[in-house]
Design an enzyme around this catalytic site. Structure first.
Site, PDB file in Angstrom:
ATOM      1  N   HIS A 142       0.842  -1.204   0.000  1.00 36.49           N
ATOM      2  CA  HIS A 142       0.000   0.000   0.000  1.00 36.49           C
ATOM      3  C   HIS A 142       0.874   1.249   0.000  1.00 36.49           C
ATOM      4  O   HIS A 142       2.071   1.181   0.263  1.00 36.49           O
ATOM      5  CB  HIS A 142      -0.928   0.020   1.224  1.00 36.49           C
ATOM      6  N   LYS A 146      -0.558   4.886   4.451  1.00 30.27           N
ATOM      7  CA  LYS A 146      -1.483   3.960   5.129  1.00 30.27           C
ATOM      8  C   LYS A 146      -0.975   3.703   6.535  1.00 30.27           C
ATOM      9  O   LYS A 146       0.186   3.375   6.737  1.00 30.27           O
ATOM     10  CB  LYS A 146      -1.624   2.645   4.352  1.00 30.27           C
TER      11      LYS A 146
HETATM   12  N1  LIG Z   1     -12.684  -0.577   3.233  1.00 30.59           N
HETATM   13  C1  LIG Z   1     -12.040  -0.173   2.147  1.00 30.59           C
HETATM   14  O1  LIG Z   1     -12.273  -0.663   1.026  1.00 30.59           O
HETATM   15  C2  LIG Z   1     -10.997   0.905   2.281  1.00 30.59           C
HETATM   16  C3  LIG Z   1     -10.372   1.418   1.141  1.00 30.59           C
HETATM   17  C4  LIG Z   1      -9.477   2.473   1.296  1.00 30.59           C
HETATM   18  C5  LIG Z   1      -9.192   2.946   2.564  1.00 30.59           C
HETATM   19  N2  LIG Z   1      -9.809   2.384   3.649  1.00 30.59           N
HETATM   20  C6  LIG Z   1      -9.570   2.884   4.998  1.00 30.59           C
HETATM   21  O2  LIG Z   1     -10.270   4.100   5.177  1.00 30.59           O
HETATM   22  C7  LIG Z   1      -9.583   4.877   6.172  1.00 30.59           C
HETATM   23  C8  LIG Z   1      -9.302   6.260   5.646  1.00 30.59           C
HETATM   24  O3  LIG Z   1      -8.393   6.199   4.590  1.00 30.59           O
HETATM   25  P1  LIG Z   1      -7.769   7.523   3.948  1.00 30.59           P
HETATM   26  O4  LIG Z   1      -6.764   7.036   2.982  1.00 30.59           O
HETATM   27  O5  LIG Z   1      -8.841   8.414   3.488  1.00 30.59           O
HETATM   28  O6  LIG Z   1      -7.047   8.147   5.231  1.00 30.59           O
HETATM   29  P2  LIG Z   1      -6.728   9.673   5.512  1.00 30.59           P
HETATM   30  O7  LIG Z   1      -5.723   9.667   6.601  1.00 30.59           O
HETATM   31  O8  LIG Z   1      -6.400  10.382   4.245  1.00 30.59           O
HETATM   32  O9  LIG Z   1      -8.106  10.284   6.057  1.00 30.59           O
HETATM   33  C9  LIG Z   1      -8.639  10.043   7.332  1.00 30.59           C
HETATM   34  C10 LIG Z   1      -9.471  11.257   7.701  1.00 30.59           C
HETATM   35  O10 LIG Z   1     -10.190  10.970   8.906  1.00 30.59           O
HETATM   36  C11 LIG Z   1     -10.209  12.177   9.649  1.00 30.59           C
HETATM   37  N3  LIG Z   1     -10.530  11.943  11.061  1.00 30.59           N
HETATM   38  C12 LIG Z   1      -9.693  11.823  12.112  1.00 30.59           C
HETATM   39  N4  LIG Z   1     -10.418  11.688  13.245  1.00 30.59           N
HETATM   40  C13 LIG Z   1     -11.718  11.736  12.901  1.00 30.59           C
HETATM   41  C14 LIG Z   1     -12.939  11.672  13.632  1.00 30.59           C
HETATM   42  N5  LIG Z   1     -12.962  11.531  14.952  1.00 30.59           N
HETATM   43  N6  LIG Z   1     -14.107  11.766  12.956  1.00 30.59           N
HETATM   44  C15 LIG Z   1     -14.114  11.913  11.612  1.00 30.59           C
HETATM   45  N7  LIG Z   1     -12.980  12.004  10.857  1.00 30.59           N
HETATM   46  C16 LIG Z   1     -11.799  11.896  11.503  1.00 30.59           C
HETATM   47  C17 LIG Z   1      -8.828  12.759   9.461  1.00 30.59           C
HETATM   48  O11 LIG Z   1      -8.806  14.133   9.799  1.00 30.59           O
HETATM   49  C18 LIG Z   1      -8.619  12.518   7.969  1.00 30.59           C
HETATM   50  O12 LIG Z   1      -9.083  13.598   7.197  1.00 30.59           O
HETATM   51  C19 LIG Z   1      -8.334   4.076   6.531  1.00 30.59           C
HETATM   52  O13 LIG Z   1      -8.605   3.285   7.661  1.00 30.59           O
HETATM   53  C20 LIG Z   1      -8.139   3.202   5.314  1.00 30.59           C
HETATM   54  O14 LIG Z   1      -7.391   2.043   5.569  1.00 30.59           O
HETATM   55  C21 LIG Z   1     -10.697   1.397   3.506  1.00 30.59           C
END
Ligand SMILES: NC(=O)c1ccc[n+]([C@@H]2O[C@H](COP(=O)([O-])OP(=O)(O)OC[C@H]3O[C@@H](n4cnc5c(N)ncnc54)[C@H](O)[C@@H]3O)[C@@H](O)[C@H]2O)c1
Length: 405
Positions: A142, A146
């Site tokens: 990844h 991540k």
């Molecule tokens: N299930 C899937 O298919 C899939 C696919 C891609 C990513 N993901 C997961 O999704 C998550 C986010 O990924 P990303 O790449 O966007 O990460 P990222 O770090 O870019 O974004 C995370 C966001 O969450 C915000 N955040 C922090 N605390 C929070 C709270 N209490 N309430 C709401 N928002 C809050 C942060 O400020 C940030 O903007 C990760 O856990 C990633 O592994 C899952």
């Protein structure tokens, strides 16, 4: 239009999701939630779900594990279903989701891609054949930002393999011990974090002189966003409960397939004697060059059994002759050839994990008052023989139910 709250709207996935939601034409983003804010957002952004003032239908969460408790509490207050896509969740998080699912609909998937879910199914199959003799390793890659490692998907794949492999399994995360040989039953799990790789999962089965690798590569984050939107559309229609990708796939049209062909049925009601007689009948048809399918053999009265099988309609004429000859040779045999039938096969990988597909099909036949001539089921398939005149109405109902094109 489904009104959506995006939790984690300022993050990478939050932004991709907002774009995909608008582009779909089926969603409107009612609000976003992100304590870090999001200056570019074209919708109101709040610091928590509870604070959102706009009316909404569903929440999709792509944020951080620590946010989950507050998100679920906010969802319960507002009585909104939630799709949890955030990864890196622990057992405690799972319990939180199960608790919330007593009050609202909660959908959780560590990977929203259909391809990954197919990979899971293929890995399960491969492990059931190779698992006892081949070494299994999972390698995931990844992007450098991540946070959790190994990926939630790698862990789900490992759990899938563990449930199939016959011997006890031990997970080994990254190998660094010197001077220790690989033990039987180990599943090695390795994480690579580099550049902007969207997501890659390899499941490697290595045996003596051969290696089988199953690989999934995600090229763009949009695929996770569209999967999450599908999940959102799925749970807005669902009652309180905890839902997984398997449930959606099982009920979703995207993995179902319908095939039809012209067919005939050969049926013997009371064959005296042993299974050897059924064997003889099948052999005679086979020697006449007729492929038989949907074979059903049932013991009826003491000393008798019934046998039926489907054949391709092009073989019906030959089958009629074979049947006549058989009955002339064995006057205790009484067989019937039914023609003008249609063989209808419903396929779907979802059937493997979710019961109820046969019930649905029977329900449709019942509603249309269609009596099938034969039904057979397999892990991922249901086959029906029905009169050709019923083909259209049954197909239309199945297509409508399973959302097929
Ligand atoms: N299930 C899937 O298919 C899939 C696919 C891609 C990513 N993901 C997961 O999704 C998550 C986010 O990924 P990303 O790449 O966007 O990460 P990222 O770090 O870019 O974004 C995370 C966001 O969450 C915000 N955040 C922090 N605390 C929070 C709270 N209490 N309430 C709401 N928002 C809050 C942060 O400020 C940030 O903007 C990760 O856990 C990633 O592994 C899952």
């Amino acid at each position: 239009m489904v009104r959506l709250i995006i939790n984690g709207c300022g993050g990478k996935m939050g932004k991709v999701l907002a774009e995909a939601a608008v582009r779909s034409g089926r969603f409107v983003v009612a609000a976003g939630v992100d304590p870090a804010g999001d200056a570019d957002a074209e919708y109101p952004v709040y610091a928590s779900v509870s604070a959102v003032r706009e009316a909404a239908d569903v929440i999709i969460d792509f944020s951080v594990p620590e946010a989950l408790e507050g998100t679920l509490a906010g969802a319960r207050e507002k009585k909104l279903p939630v799709v949890v896509a955030t990864t890196g969740l622990s057992e405690t998080h799972l319990q939180l989701m199960e608790g919330a699912a007593q009050h609202i609909a909660v959908f959780q998937a560590a990977n929203m891609s259909l391809g990954i879910n197919l990979l899971k199914s293929l890995a399960r199959q491969a492990a059931s054949v190779l698992g006892s003799t081949f070494d299994i390793e999972i390698i995931e890659k990844h992007h450098r930002t991540k946070r959790d490692a190994p990926s939630g998907t790698a862990l789900v794949l490992a759990e899938t393999l563990k449930s199939v492999v016959e011997h006890p399994v031990e997970y080994v995360f990254g190998r660094k011990d010197a001077n220790r040989l690989r033990r039987i039953g180990e599943i090695g799990i390795h994480a690579v974090r580099a550049g902007n790789i969207v997501g890659e999962h390899d499941v490697l089965f290595a045996g003596e002189d051969e290696v089988v690798t199953l690989q999934h590569t995600a090229y763009a984050k949009g695929l996770f966003a569209s999967g999450a939107l599908k999940a959102a559309e799925y749970i807005v229609r669902k009652p309180t409960g905890f839902y997984l990708m398997e449930h959606m796939i099982a009920e979703s049209g995207t993995v179902m397939d319908l095939n039809t062909s012209d067919a005939a049925l050969v049926s013997f009601k009371r064959i005296p004697g042993s299974i050897g007689n059924s064997h003889h009948i099948c052999e005679v048809f086979s020697q006449a060059g007729i492929s038989i399918d949907m074979i059903s053999q049932t013991n009826t009265d003491e000393g008798f059994h019934s046998l039926s099988f489907s054949i391709d309609s092009k073989d019906a004429k030959t089958a009629g002759k074979v049947l006549k000859e058989l009955q002339e040779q064995e006057n205790t045999l009484s067989g019937t050839l039914f023609t003008d039938l249609c063989k209808l096969t419903v396929d779907g990988i979802g059937m493997e994990t979710q019961s109820g597909a046969a019930l649905t099909v029977f329900g449709i036949l019942d509603a249309l008052q269609v009596e099938p001539k034969a039904v057979s089921t397999a892990e991922k398939q249901i086959s029906l023989l029905i009169g050709s005149d019923h083909r259209e109405p049954v197909i239309n109902q199945l297509k409508e139910h399973y959302n097929l094109p």
